[in-house]
Scaffold this active site. Structure first.
Site, PDB file in Angstrom:
ATOM      1  N   HIS A 260       0.832  -1.206   0.000  1.00  0.00           N
ATOM      2  CA  HIS A 260       0.000   0.000   0.000  1.00  0.00           C
ATOM      3  C   HIS A 260       0.870   1.260   0.000  1.00  0.00           C
ATOM      4  O   HIS A 260       0.709   2.147  -0.853  1.00  0.00           O
ATOM      5  CB  HIS A 260      -0.908  -0.028   1.243  1.00  0.00           C
ATOM      6  CG  HIS A 260      -1.829   1.147   1.375  1.00  0.00           C
ATOM      7  ND1 HIS A 260      -3.143   1.113   0.995  1.00  0.00           N
ATOM      8  CD2 HIS A 260      -1.618   2.399   1.866  1.00  0.00           C
ATOM      9  CE1 HIS A 260      -3.709   2.288   1.233  1.00  0.00           C
ATOM     10  NE2 HIS A 260      -2.794   3.088   1.769  1.00  0.00           N
ATOM     11  N   GLU A 261       1.793   1.329   0.938  1.00  0.00           N
ATOM     12  CA  GLU A 261       2.637   2.532   1.035  1.00  0.00           C
ATOM     13  C   GLU A 261       3.546   2.644  -0.188  1.00  0.00           C
ATOM     14  O   GLU A 261       3.848   3.757  -0.637  1.00  0.00           O
ATOM     15  CB  GLU A 261       3.443   2.539   2.340  1.00  0.00           C
ATOM     16  CG  GLU A 261       2.616   2.450   3.638  1.00  0.00           C
ATOM     17  CD  GLU A 261       1.523   3.505   3.780  1.00  0.00           C
ATOM     18  OE1 GLU A 261       1.656   4.597   3.188  1.00  0.00           O
ATOM     19  OE2 GLU A 261       0.502   3.225   4.470  1.00  0.00           O
ATOM     20  N   HIS A 264       1.646   4.545  -2.773  1.00  0.00           N
ATOM     21  CA  HIS A 264       1.751   5.993  -2.533  1.00  0.00           C
ATOM     22  C   HIS A 264       3.121   6.511  -2.989  1.00  0.00           C
ATOM     23  O   HIS A 264       3.227   7.553  -3.632  1.00  0.00           O
ATOM     24  CB  HIS A 264       1.618   6.300  -1.035  1.00  0.00           C
ATOM     25  CG  HIS A 264       0.212   6.277  -0.506  1.00  0.00           C
ATOM     26  ND1 HIS A 264      -0.781   7.070  -1.019  1.00  0.00           N
ATOM     27  CD2 HIS A 264      -0.357   5.591   0.524  1.00  0.00           C
ATOM     28  CE1 HIS A 264      -1.914   6.867  -0.339  1.00  0.00           C
ATOM     29  NE2 HIS A 264      -1.675   5.962   0.598  1.00  0.00           N
ATOM     30  N   GLU A 290      -4.852   7.871  -2.802  1.00  0.00           N
ATOM     31  CA  GLU A 290      -5.346   6.621  -2.229  1.00  0.00           C
ATOM     32  C   GLU A 290      -5.676   5.620  -3.340  1.00  0.00           C
ATOM     33  O   GLU A 290      -5.583   4.412  -3.151  1.00  0.00           O
ATOM     34  CB  GLU A 290      -6.572   6.942  -1.360  1.00  0.00           C
ATOM     35  CG  GLU A 290      -6.817   5.993  -0.228  1.00  0.00           C
ATOM     36  CD  GLU A 290      -5.654   5.871   0.761  1.00  0.00           C
ATOM     37  OE1 GLU A 290      -5.478   4.754   1.286  1.00  0.00           O
ATOM     38  OE2 GLU A 290      -4.930   6.861   1.002  1.00  0.00           O
TER      39      GLU A 290
END
Lengths: 498, 498
Positions: A260-261, A264, A290
């Site tokens: 997830h990170e 980003h 997001e």
């Protein structure tokens, strides 16, 4: 006036902002326990400098002059965004702003204690005062026709309004709640007890560093550390940092936080050199950001295409814990639907239901008058209604998120918007490029390049809807998200004949 | 005008300074490889802001007014030091200053690469440009009678000049070189092959954290990381950070780096609350700072008193590697005299000879014209002359230290001055308090308190000589250092009858 008159101010704004980012990074990852109080004075001083600079009269005059000129795209966008920042801040009396910042700092401490002690009444007066002051600030800058909550939404998702969000969430409600019920009644059930074995933390560290690199995180332009709550931060496109968090008895948690990170981070690493280190050298919006993290975490990271080539590596890394867990079993496990009380631990399907609870309550707080004593009950009722579960206390209920204590209202919806944007982009990619093959081949450079070329590079030059139009040829369309979820979970839970 | 008119400026100065310190810390301990160039622009901008603030006309007027008033001691010192900073900077054009800061940041990065690749030519143009700019800056502020190098010396050791240093180094040369020869001819020889066994890095990490705490480093007010070169930095008295560096086949290196940096750190942690976060809330001078690190590292850390109670713990930590090394053998080992190529690995006796090499070269760079292509040869010749050893490449020769890449010239002598101050203070302590018993008892709180009460608390309120007078009742007197070294090494090498 010329754009170059602004450059000195841009440099100063970015440098102050980078310093504040670095203090926050430091505080979240390593600063010593007793340093906080004194260091917060530095942070206060630098924040004040930044506030003064953004709302500086000279800067405003330059911007207003430039606004009338025919400028290159990037410069036009920068002028537009800075003026927006000024409109957001200039009408707030600086002493009130300062007091509000102090309130937020204190409220976050109180919230921590309230959560630890399951004591909502302790936090209540702070929540009430924060909302009142945020309302007051929103009033300063609201247009006649706007409602108050829309002013806040616009900070995180420019162009989105309550009306559009109501439609979006109604669609989700209508489609996801029945799907969830079908899954709960399905004959096919998923076991994921394997996830709770003892996964050596050092081995997790090695694997997570590897997987970040696998999906394209460039360790020459970034680094990865650990913090209580995973997050991404960045200084420019060549310094992007992520954190993750390891749990001995939860293999998935760190894995999907890392992916997830990384999503980003890839966005920030892909920002064009000519706008990085300027106020528009950041993601287009909270929702767009997001969308990228969720694209990597869920659409890619929870697919069988993704794990097919690398699952043996995962098994080997934690040998023998996953020896008797087949790839199919693992894919089922990471997609198991399990309505829960805690947003950050939610599965992909039920996540947006958690968001809807918060959205309903935020609207109530900002649009009408609300009895703050009744909020926990409202929260619990909405959880029962949407997710079928009821918190047994307020710590796992209304006190679970830090956002409100930090003055962030109108922020939660972007999490759901992001999921929908991710699905819309994925649908478009499937039509136009062999994205599934790229995932299967582990060819993440192609994915990274595609995203860079099609929108990452542009940062905040375009707003959410403009950018979506540019990338996918149509504005925000949550139908793709609904379709994606339905197809995926019908397959996972073998619902085709039920 | 009143002192409180200055307070806003003090806050801003300290906040900018803290931000710059944090960027440096970050760069040295974890920032990603490719971040440097862009991040150095932030550093340039913030340095420029700091420069503008320090030399601000309003500030100067307030200071000049306050200078004439009867102020409390701390305020008087702050006004004096700030005016000194203004005199140092006001004649340097601010754009030149900013470009210089950016050059230094890049140069440090280039130096790292040059050192790794043994490529002096890569670093040469940076070194040359740095020296030229430093010369130019020194010229702006030099008095008629001063020579250029004295201007730089005064930055680190106010009140010390080339003449005094030449005398000090001549004294050392006259005493240490013959002592070194005696030791090299001594019948008593020391074996320290034990130091090169495989000392597990993780075990070293644990032991070094323990020993930092043992000598008084407070991990609630500081932290310890790793970097290529060990160093100490601080934000205020409740956030002081040290680094060390681990080598598999060198147990001593990290140990004494850790104790050394802990000595620096204790000084900063002991600064009084009423001057921390002000420009005088720092060590009195470079030499005074170095006196504290060397006091802990050498005078305490290499004594048998220190190791007597804790040596069994060291043996156990690295079991069985030190099982057949007695305490006496270990003490001999950590004091073995062995002329070497690397300053930071030098033994206590030959350390100042390394400094003399740098001192000679710096004087040449600043007092005359020098052929930069010839510097490596000059370096190697001086090593041969003073230490009897010759580097086989430039990485272990002229490229070994980062100081010049960071624009620090006139800094090295303070290391030797520090050793002498440490010995002078220790001699005084031995006459007045049971310091040896404190060391033997591991009662480091008493030592920390003594140092705090007698001088650490005062930060830079007094200058080097005033403070030495205050602490020991006399000004700088290097005879204590000569005596200390002679007594110590005569005993270690059993030279009493030779």
């Amino acid at each position: 006036m010329e754009f170059k008159d602004l450059e000195h101010y841009i440099s100063k704004r970015q440098a102050l902002n980078a310093a504040l980012t670095l203090f926050a990074w430091d505080q979240d990852t390593e600063a010593p326990e007793e340093s906080v109080e004194q260091t917060s004075k530095y942070v206060g001083t630098l924040s004040h400098e930044l506030f003064e600079l953004i709302t500086d009269e000279n800067v405003k005059n330059i911007l207003l002059d430039l606004q009338l000129q025919d400028l290159p795209l990037e410069q036009k966008a920068l002028v537009r965004e800075w003026l927006k920042d000024i409109r957001k801040l200039e009408k707030i009396p600086s002493d009130k702003y300062q007091l509000h910042q102090e309130l937020l700092m204190k409220a976050q401490h109180v919230w921590q204690k309230a959560k630890a002690d399951d004591n909502y009444e302790l936090f209540l007066p702070y929540l009430k005062q924060i909302v009142e002051e945020e309302k007051e600030f929103a009033l300063y800058r609201k247009n006649n026709e706007e409602n108050l909550y829309d002013v806040l939404l616009d900070d995180f998702e420019p162009g989105f309004h309550t009306q559009q969000l109501d439609q979006f969430f109604d669609m989700l409600k209508k489609e996801i709640i029945p799907l969830l019920q079908k899954i709960q009644n399905a004959t096919y059930t998923i076991d994921k007890t394997y996830n709770e074995k003892d996964y050596d933390i050092d081995k997790q560290r090695i694997f997570n560093h590897w997987i970040a690199q696998y999906v394209g995180f460039d360790f020459k332009k970034g680094l990865m550390k650990e913090s209580a709550h995973p997050f991404t931060t960045n200084f420019h496109n060549k310094d992007v940092r992520i954190t993750t968090h390891y749990y001995l008895n939860n293999l998935e948690s760190a894995l999907f936080s890392t992916i997830h990170e990384s999503g980003h981070a890839l966005y920030e690493m892909n920002i064009s050199d000519n706008i990085t280190m300027t106020p528009i050298g950041v993601g287009a919006s909270m929702g767009f950001h997001e969308s990228q993290s969720r694209f990597y975490e869920n659409i890619i990271g929870r697919s069988d295409l993704f794990w097919k080539p690398i699952y043996p590596r995962l098994q080997k890394a934690f040998e023998p814990l996953l020896d008797d867990v087949t790839l199919q079993h693992f894919i089922d496990g990471i997609n198991k639907v399990q309505p829960s009380l805690i947003r950050t631990e939610a599965d992909e399907l039920t996540y947006s239901l958690h968001i809807m609870v918060r959205y309903e309550i935020e609207k109530k707080m900002f649009e009408g008058s609300v009895d703050y004593h009744q909020l926990p009950t409202l929260w619990n009722n909405l959880y029962k209604e949407y997710l079928g579960v009821t918190p047994s206390n307020n710590s796992e209920g209304i006190l679970q998120d830090i956002h409100w204590a930090g003055g962030s209202f109108g922020y939660f919806p972007s999490y759901a918007i992001g999921s929908a944007i991710g699905a819309q982009i994925y649908a478009y990619m499937k039509k136009t490029v062999p994205i599934e093959q790229w995932i299967l081949d582990g060819d993440f450079q192609k994915i990274k390049d595609y995203l860079k070329n099609h929108f990452h590079q542009y940062g905040a030059i375009y707003n959410t809807n403009e950018l979506l139009q540019k990338v996918t040829g149509e504005p925000f369309n949550p139908q793709y998200y609904i379709d994606y979820l339905k197809n995926k979970y019908i397959q996972i839970y073998h619902l085709i004949n039920e």
